[in-house]
Enzyme design. Structure first.
Site, short mmCIF file in Angstrom:
data_model
loop_
_atom_site.label_atom_id
_atom_site.label_comp_id
_atom_site.label_asym_id
_atom_site.label_seq_id
_atom_site.Cartn_x
_atom_site.Cartn_y
_atom_site.Cartn_z
CB SER A 188 -0.42 31.84 9.49
OG SER A 188 -1.07 31.31 10.61
CG ASP A 210 5.33 28.63 14.61
OD1 ASP A 210 4.51 28.98 15.48
OD2 ASP A 210 5.09 28.68 13.39
CG ASP A 270 -6.94 10.85 8.57
OD1 ASP A 270 -6.76 10.13 9.57
OD2 ASP A 270 -7.14 10.41 7.43
CG HIS A 274 3.04 31.86 13.68
ND1 HIS A 274 2.97 30.63 13.08
CD2 HIS A 274 1.91 32.53 13.32
CE1 HIS A 274 1.85 30.54 12.37
NE2 HIS A 274 1.19 31.69 12.50
#
Length: 305
Positions: free
Chosen positions: A141, A246, A223, A274
């Site tokens: 993560s 996830d 972006d 996740h």
């Protein structure tokens, strides 16, 4: 984001048993290879870049591996199955608490726009302070983002890298997901408990809100950039693992990292969420160990294979 994943069978009770023999603040021996391997877990705080960073260490293998936790995470809460079961003959495993997380307090956690860059420098400097000459990274993560930055910024120091649940930029869809986890009182009890025990509710809740605001900063950059500009600079062999279920990190993030990190591999886990390294710990550990032991036919750097 790692904090919102349930601990499953590797809950607080098992972690307390695993770490019950630790002596907080004890000295971790320097990283000299040893013939015998250690199955014990030692704990230390190390002075790095003006703060004292907490880490756990186990194993006696020549291959150093750093475990990088996610948002609000620590080595203790995020990596029980890896601390316990990664091969201690092959690897010396270090699990760290980034500044403001876990036992790396004070200071309280804050989120300037460069907080991932700061974590990457802290992580690398910690391992250098522990006298490791080179290190592989397992990043989950937010820890996966930190690992990507570390690999790009310190290419000669990073051996290999496995990341999962990471993203290199922030989209409108991501921002909506983040807003959904802002209020920790709405999390499931099983998810909250380990973090409430670690932090107390007030620090836990306040830091989660600060994290949401901190990660949203990137949405306003061109972006939505976190580290997408650094991906072409990654030179180490890289494995990207993605759980196809996830709910926090859409699959296009894994695809993007795979496309822009030259020679990287992408491994999909159809039932993975996740916290796939906790829910499917045996499968994940074998996958990571096999990759860390794999030798590039060209001897170093990235390889197409």
């Amino acid at each position: 984001m790692a904090a919102v994943a349930a601990q499953g069978r590797w809950g607080a009770r098992r972690l307390r048993l695993l770490l019950s023999t630790l002596k907080p603040g004890s000295h971790v021996p320097l990283a000299e290879p040893v013939a015998a391997f250690s199955s014990s877990v030692t704990s230390a705080k190390v002075a790095v870049n003006g703060v004292h960073l907490h880490c756990l260490r186990t194993g006696g293998g020549e291959h150093a591996v750093l475990l990088l936790p996610g948002m609000l995470g620590s080595g203790e809460t995020d990596f029980g199955p890896q601390i316990e079961n990664l091969n201690k003959k092959l690897f010396t495993v270090v699990a760290w608490d980034p500044r403001g997380y876990g036992h790396s307090r004070p200071p309280d956690r804050d989120f300037p726009v460069e907080f991932f860059e700061r974590d990457a420098k802290d992580a690398v400097d910690l391992m250098k302070m522990l006298k490791f000459k080179k290190v592989s990274l397992l990043g989950w993560s937010d820890g996966g983002i930190t690992a990507l930055i570390a690999a790009a910024r310190y290419p000669s120091y990073i051996n290999k890298m496995v990341i999962w649940g990471a993203n290199a930029y922030v989209t409108d869809q991501d921002e909506e997901i983040y807003q959904g986890i802002r209020d920790v009182s709405k999390w499931s009890e099983r998810t909250r408990k380990p973090l409430e025990a670690l932090y107390g509710f007030d620090y836990f809740a306040r830091t989660c809100e600060k994290w949401v605001d901190g990660i949203k900063q990137f949405k306003h950059l061109p972006d939505g950039n976190i580290c997408r500009h650094l991906l072409p600079l990654v030179r180490c062999p890289t494995l990207i693992v993605h759980g196809e279920k996830d709910p926090l990190v859409p699959s296009f993030h894994a695809d993007f990292i795979h496309k822009h990190v030259k020679g990287s591999r992408l491994h999909l886990m159809p039932e993975g969420k996740h916290n796939l390294h906790l829910r499917f710990a045996d499968e994940f550990n074998k996958l990571a160990e096999d990759f860390l032991q794999w030798r590039c036919p060209r001897g170093h750097g990235t390889c197409e294979s």
